[in-house]
Design a protein around this motif. Structure first.
Motif, PDB file in Angstrom:
ATOM      1  N   SER A  49      48.648  99.475  55.916  1.00 23.81           N
ATOM      2  CA  SER A  49      47.362  99.177  55.294  1.00 23.81           C
ATOM      3  C   SER A  49      47.175  97.673  55.161  1.00 23.81           C
ATOM      4  O   SER A  49      48.133  96.928  54.934  1.00 23.81           O
ATOM      5  CB  SER A  49      47.273  99.826  53.912  1.00 23.81           C
ATOM      6  N   LYS A  91      46.069  99.560  48.233  1.00 24.97           N
ATOM      7  CA  LYS A  91      46.388 101.001  48.281  1.00 24.97           C
ATOM      8  C   LYS A  91      45.126 101.851  48.299  1.00 24.97           C
ATOM      9  O   LYS A  91      45.041 102.902  47.682  1.00 24.97           O
ATOM     10  CB  LYS A  91      47.307 101.417  47.131  1.00 24.97           C
ATOM     11  N   ALA A 112      51.598 100.763  41.467  1.00 22.83           N
ATOM     12  CA  ALA A 112      50.839 101.988  41.188  1.00 22.83           C
ATOM     13  C   ALA A 112      50.460 102.082  39.713  1.00 22.83           C
ATOM     14  O   ALA A 112      49.310 102.405  39.371  1.00 22.83           O
ATOM     15  CB  ALA A 112      51.638 103.215  41.617  1.00 22.83           C
ATOM     16  N   TYR A 115      47.677  99.631  38.898  1.00 18.12           N
ATOM     17  CA  TYR A 115      46.343 100.117  39.284  1.00 18.12           C
ATOM     18  C   TYR A 115      45.792 101.073  38.225  1.00 18.12           C
ATOM     19  O   TYR A 115      44.635 100.974  37.834  1.00 18.12           O
ATOM     20  CB  TYR A 115      46.369 100.821  40.641  1.00 18.12           C
ATOM     21  N   ARG A 122      46.412 105.500  41.458  1.00 19.85           N
ATOM     22  CA  ARG A 122      47.735 104.962  41.792  1.00 19.85           C
ATOM     23  C   ARG A 122      47.812 104.632  43.284  1.00 19.85           C
ATOM     24  O   ARG A 122      48.381 103.644  43.687  1.00 19.85           O
ATOM     25  CB  ARG A 122      48.829 105.962  41.446  1.00 19.85           C
ATOM     26  N   ASP A 123      47.242 105.503  44.086  1.00 21.07           N
ATOM     27  CA  ASP A 123      47.255 105.332  45.535  1.00 21.07           C
ATOM     28  C   ASP A 123      46.079 106.110  46.108  1.00 21.07           C
ATOM     29  O   ASP A 123      46.099 107.341  46.132  1.00 21.07           O
ATOM     30  CB  ASP A 123      48.571 105.835  46.119  1.00 21.07           C
ATOM     31  N   ARG A 125      44.917 105.752  49.210  1.00 19.05           N
ATOM     32  CA  ARG A 125      44.915 105.689  50.670  1.00 19.05           C
ATOM     33  C   ARG A 125      44.719 107.065  51.293  1.00 19.05           C
ATOM     34  O   ARG A 125      45.118 108.073  50.727  1.00 19.05           O
ATOM     35  CB  ARG A 125      46.213 105.054  51.180  1.00 19.05           C
ATOM     36  N   ASN A 148      58.005 104.977  52.287  1.00 17.89           N
ATOM     37  CA  ASN A 148      57.132 105.790  51.453  1.00 17.89           C
ATOM     38  C   ASN A 148      57.084 107.233  51.958  1.00 17.89           C
ATOM     39  O   ASN A 148      56.367 107.534  52.915  1.00 17.89           O
ATOM     40  CB  ASN A 148      55.725 105.165  51.460  1.00 17.89           C
ATOM     41  N   LYS A 150      55.561 109.672  50.796  1.00 19.34           N
ATOM     42  CA  LYS A 150      54.209 110.229  50.674  1.00 19.34           C
ATOM     43  C   LYS A 150      53.409 110.070  51.965  1.00 19.34           C
ATOM     44  O   LYS A 150      52.591 110.908  52.302  1.00 19.34           O
ATOM     45  CB  LYS A 150      53.458 109.590  49.515  1.00 19.34           C
ATOM     46  N   LYS A 151      53.639 108.972  52.685  1.00 22.63           N
ATOM     47  CA  LYS A 151      52.965 108.778  53.968  1.00 22.63           C
ATOM     48  C   LYS A 151      53.345 109.897  54.928  1.00 22.63           C
ATOM     49  O   LYS A 151      52.500 110.456  55.620  1.00 22.63           O
ATOM     50  CB  LYS A 151      53.343 107.430  54.604  1.00 22.63           C
TER      51      LYS A 151
END
Length: 170
Positions: A49, A91, A112, A115, A122-123, A125, A148, A150-151
């Protein structure tokens, strides 16, 4: 839905990439490709990103620039790979959120948490475009260059076959 808009070659300090610019009607996304990836499996792939602080301003408060450089080095060593650049500053919350969150991060909160402290996700994206680009490129499976998980989870949910993870930390 993404549309291929333009393409050309890009020389970097980590070798030459083929650049393809995609557009979804609102944002541009870029695929940097080294080597032939069409129909290939286990292709190194970094989904990255945008980050003004790290890439444009050389901030020492994030590791975005280092993660990109490590990814390019690993792809160069392998002789093949893909970097997908997504316009998802902060993010996915935008640069305003990033600026607002800095004071909280400096107080010790994770990015996170910072934010959230200023009222953002938190994210935020979204990796839909990355999945569409990988499909367009004909890649059968990837090995994610990421720290990450999560990606990986989100790309898998969008139909991408992720066969492994390779960290991008120093």
């Amino acid at each position: 839905m993404i549309v291929k808009m333009a393409e050309g070659n890009l020389k970097t300090k980590f070798g030459e990439y083929h650049e393809i610019l995609f557009y979804d009607g609102q944002k541009e996304s870029i695929a940097l490709i080294m080597g032939d990836v069409d129909g290939e499996e286990d292709v190194l792939c970094r989904v990255h990103s945008s980050c003004l602080f790290g890439h444009a301003f050389n901030s020492i408060e994030c590791d975005c620039r280092e993660q990109m450089e490590i990814s390019q080095q690993l792809i160069q060593q392998a002789g093949k790979g893909i970097i997908i650049w997504l316009e998802q500053e902060g993010k996915g919350n935008g640069h305003f959120a990033l600026l607002k969150s800095v004071e909280y991060k400096r107080k010790g909160l994770s990015q996170a948490d910072a934010y959230e402290a200023v009222g953002f996700k938190r994210d935020a994206r979204d990796y839909t475009k990355a999945a569409e680009i990988l499909s367009e490129l004909g890649v059968k499976s990837i090995r994610m260059l990421t720290d990450n998980p999560k990606k990986v989870e989100m790309l898998t949910q969008h139909g991408v076959s992720v066969v492994g993870i390779q960290p991008t930390t120093l």
